[in-house]
Design an enzyme around this catalytic site. Sequence first.
Site, mmCIF file in Angstrom:
data_model
loop_
_atom_site.group_PDB
_atom_site.id
_atom_site.type_symbol
_atom_site.label_atom_id
_atom_site.label_comp_id
_atom_site.label_asym_id
_atom_site.label_seq_id
_atom_site.Cartn_x
_atom_site.Cartn_y
_atom_site.Cartn_z
ATOM 1 N N HIS A 120 -3.355 -3.052 -16.163
ATOM 2 C CA HIS A 120 -4.073 -4.125 -15.483
ATOM 3 C C HIS A 120 -5.517 -3.692 -15.256
ATOM 4 O O HIS A 120 -5.863 -2.517 -15.412
ATOM 5 C CB HIS A 120 -3.395 -4.494 -14.151
ATOM 6 C CG HIS A 120 -3.349 -3.383 -13.145
ATOM 7 N ND1 HIS A 120 -2.179 -2.735 -12.786
ATOM 8 C CD2 HIS A 120 -4.329 -2.802 -12.418
ATOM 9 C CE1 HIS A 120 -2.451 -1.816 -11.888
ATOM 10 N NE2 HIS A 120 -3.743 -1.827 -11.650
HETATM 11 P P1 TYD Z 1 1.208 -2.275 -8.933
HETATM 12 O O1 TYD Z 1 -0.226 -2.323 -8.578
HETATM 13 O O2 TYD Z 1 1.763 -3.401 -9.756
HETATM 14 O O3 TYD Z 1 1.528 -0.876 -9.596
HETATM 15 P P2 TYD Z 1 1.493 -0.442 -11.146
HETATM 16 O O4 TYD Z 1 0.475 -1.309 -11.830
HETATM 17 O O5 TYD Z 1 1.122 0.995 -11.146
HETATM 18 O O6 TYD Z 1 2.882 -0.668 -11.661
HETATM 19 O O7 TYD Z 1 2.032 -2.214 -7.585
HETATM 20 C C1 TYD Z 1 3.438 -2.057 -7.557
HETATM 21 C C2 TYD Z 1 4.009 -2.771 -6.331
HETATM 22 O O8 TYD Z 1 3.445 -2.240 -5.129
HETATM 23 C C3 TYD Z 1 3.716 -4.265 -6.312
HETATM 24 O O9 TYD Z 1 4.907 -4.922 -5.948
HETATM 25 C C4 TYD Z 1 2.724 -4.472 -5.212
HETATM 26 C C5 TYD Z 1 2.879 -3.267 -4.328
HETATM 27 N N1 TYD Z 1 1.584 -2.782 -3.786
HETATM 28 C C6 TYD Z 1 1.243 -3.058 -2.466
HETATM 29 O O10 TYD Z 1 1.990 -3.715 -1.728
HETATM 30 N N2 TYD Z 1 0.079 -2.569 -1.968
HETATM 31 C C7 TYD Z 1 -0.778 -1.838 -2.734
HETATM 32 O O11 TYD Z 1 -1.849 -1.391 -2.240
HETATM 33 C C8 TYD Z 1 -0.442 -1.576 -4.117
HETATM 34 C C9 TYD Z 1 -1.355 -0.788 -5.008
HETATM 35 C C10 TYD Z 1 0.749 -2.060 -4.590
#
Ligand code: TYD
Length: 137
Positions: A52
């Site tokens: 992303h």
């Molecule tokens: P995500 O940013 O999608 O992680 P990656 O791209 O590394 O897989 O985040 C994973 C999950 O964590 C998503 O359900 C949202 C939650 N999240 C929060 O609640 N707060 C945050 O600050 C972050 C970064 C993620």
Amino acid sequence: MLYKRISFDKFEDGNGDLVPIEFNEVSQQVPFDVKRLYFIKCNKGDLNRGYHAHRNLEQVIMCCNGSFILELDDGLGNVEEVYLNEINEAVHIQGVKWRILKEFSEDCLIAVLASQPYDVADYIREYDEFVAYVKDI
Ligand code: TYD
């Protein structure tokens, strides 16, 4: 470069390493006001994370334990990889960059400092949409 490296001070003695990071205007160790800190513990070496970009977010990403590779892409044909494996070495990401986190060691622990609170609307999760977005800004 699609990122800037930051080396925090590391205090080493016979009992281990200590890395302090101060969040204030005087020290300016982190180049933005930190609004959020999160950790990623990823011990599945064959899995990648990320895929992303953020529209409006600065981050400092560091590897507190173990190692991983951060891949950054500016959507304009430039792709760079950074290997992070030191507790005091970090990467500052500014601007709209596609990021992939990969090749995690089993003991990998990542810390991320962020300039904004979590906002799901700040994410671009489709690569084509990201490329169109960066061409437009
Ligand atoms: P995500 O940013 O999608 O992680 P990656 O791209 O590394 O897989 O985040 C994973 C999950 O964590 C998503 O359900 C949202 C939650 N999240 C929060 O609640 N707060 C945050 O600050 C972050 C970064 C993620």
